[in-house]
Design a protein around this motif. Structure first.
Motif, PDB file in Angstrom:
ATOM      1  N   UNK A  42       0.813  -1.198   0.000  1.00  0.00           N
ATOM      2  CA  UNK A  42       0.000   0.000   0.000  1.00  0.00           C
ATOM      3  C   UNK A  42       0.860   1.266   0.000  1.00  0.00           C
ATOM      4  N   UNK A  43       1.806   1.391   0.925  1.00  0.00           N
ATOM      5  CA  UNK A  43       2.541   2.643   1.089  1.00  0.00           C
ATOM      6  C   UNK A  43       3.691   2.818   0.093  1.00  0.00           C
TER       7      UNK A  43
ATOM      8  N   UNK B   2      -3.524   4.452  -4.268  1.00  0.00           N
ATOM      9  CA  UNK B   2      -4.509   5.480  -3.934  1.00  0.00           C
ATOM     10  C   UNK B   2      -5.840   4.850  -3.528  1.00  0.00           C
ATOM     11  N   UNK B   3      -6.234   3.771  -4.194  1.00  0.00           N
ATOM     12  CA  UNK B   3      -7.513   3.148  -3.842  1.00  0.00           C
ATOM     13  C   UNK B   3      -7.451   1.634  -4.081  1.00  0.00           C
ATOM     14  N   UNK B   4      -8.579   0.955  -3.751  1.00  0.00           N
ATOM     15  CA  UNK B   4      -8.619  -0.515  -3.801  1.00  0.00           C
ATOM     16  C   UNK B   4      -8.421  -1.025  -5.240  1.00  0.00           C
ATOM     17  N   UNK B   5      -9.056  -0.313  -6.213  1.00  0.00           N
ATOM     18  CA  UNK B   5      -8.927  -0.771  -7.607  1.00  0.00           C
ATOM     19  C   UNK B   5      -7.469  -0.812  -8.049  1.00  0.00           C
ATOM     20  N   UNK B   9      -5.359  -3.943  -9.356  1.00  0.00           N
ATOM     21  CA  UNK B   9      -4.765  -3.846 -10.701  1.00  0.00           C
ATOM     22  C   UNK B   9      -3.246  -4.032 -10.680  1.00  0.00           C
ATOM     23  N   UNK B  10      -2.585  -3.467  -9.674  1.00  0.00           N
ATOM     24  CA  UNK B  10      -1.118  -3.500  -9.562  1.00  0.00           C
ATOM     25  C   UNK B  10      -0.450  -2.977 -10.837  1.00  0.00           C
ATOM     26  N   UNK B  11      -1.009  -1.886 -11.376  1.00  0.00           N
ATOM     27  CA  UNK B  11      -0.408  -1.289 -12.569  1.00  0.00           C
ATOM     28  C   UNK B  11      -0.314  -2.271 -13.724  1.00  0.00           C
TER      29      UNK B  11
END
Lengths: 244, 58
Positions: A42-43, B2-5, B9-11
């Protein structure tokens, strides 16, 4: 020191002491993993070259470190078995092997999954990958050898010798990226001039590495306890303990 | 992230990153479950053996 070792290595003492340790190990492992995942998934920012795929690193690298670390701990214990004949050390060698095999497998499989998008292939027969695969075979050989010998004392000795011979593979794995040209990148953390990795990625990496170490000791102690249970099931101290 | 999506997705690498973590979780869980199960089985058989011994004594 040796007397302390003998006392602590007596199965009843170890069984009781380690039982107190287990909940602490379990809780701290879990907290560290959660912290590492939060930081790492996350971070931490995406990598400027590899995007988000590099996040596989947070399990791949600690798992690979563990595959070597566990082997070195086993080799040390194997030496203790052969020199001082402390039975508990032999139990610890056998108890460690499945955990070592697990982390080696994990390092190989996550490496393959990472290799596909970055190198364009799941597998190459280069020095780093091949020597790590051999390590997996050595771990499996240790487990098979132990299962093949009925007499437990003899099994512990044979396994001890096998483990010490297998140590030769460990420096080969570690230095393989320097000795041979390879697709695998060189070390970025264990370098003489300090790690060349940003803090936001280093912190989750080290958190996961520490979590895996605690996890190893947690599982190894559980497995040693099981061996004590099965070896000493007719002893009075154990019967008393179970009645409580 | 930034968000869950974005996390899922992981880019564009989600199909690689998440299976890797899934396998990692499975390996860790197996390592805990197997010795726990063995211990339970062993305690059961030890306690049964003790009961048998008691019956034989009387």
């Amino acid at each position: 020191m040796l007397r302390f070792l003998h006392q602590f290595a007596s199965p009843p003492t170890f069984y009781r002491r380690s039982a107190q340790l287990l909940p602490w190990l379990a809780v701290s492992t879990l907290l560290l993993i959660l912290f590492g995942l939060y930081q790492g998934l996350w971070l931490a920012p995406p990598d400027y070259q590899q995007g988000d795929s590099y996040r596989i690193m947070f399990i791949h690298v600690p798992a690979a470190w563990m595959s070597l670390f566990i082997y070195m701990v086993m080799a040390f214990s194997a030496a203790v078995v052969l020199i001082w004949r402390i039975k508990l050390a032999g139990d610890f060698v056998i108890a460690s092997a499945p955990v070592g095999a697990s982390f080696t497998f994990l390092a190989l499989i996550t490496g393959a999954i990472w290799g596909k998008p970055m190198w364009g292939t799941w597998w190459v027969w280069d020095a780093r990958l091949t020597s790590e695969l051999i390590l997996l075979f050595i771990y499996m050989g240790i487990i098979a050898l132990n299962n093949a010998i009925e007499d437990k004392q003899l099994a512990a000795k044979a396994v001890g010798v096998f483990v010490l011979v297998g140590v030769v593979n460990i420096p080969i794995i570690h230095f393989s990226v320097e000795w041979w040209s390879t697709l695998h990148q060189g070390p970025t953390v264990t370098k003489l001039d300090g790690p060349s990795i940003h803090q936001s990625m280093l912190i989750p990496l080290l958190a996961m590495a520490l979590a895996f170490k605690l996890f190893y000791f947690l599982v190894a102690i559980m497995r040693v306890q099981n061996r004590i249970l099965s070896d000493e099931q007719n002893k009075t101290w154990l019967k008393r303990l179970l009645i409580q | 992230m930034m968000n869950i999506e974005q996390l899922i997705e992981m880019g564009g690498y989600g199909n690689y990153v998440w299976p890797a973590y899934g396998i990692g979780l499975a390996v860790l869980l197996l390592n805990i479950i197997v010795p726990l199960y063995k211990k339970q089985q062993m305690l059961k058989s030890i306690i049964e053996a003790q009961h048998r011994d008691k019956k034989n004594d009387t």
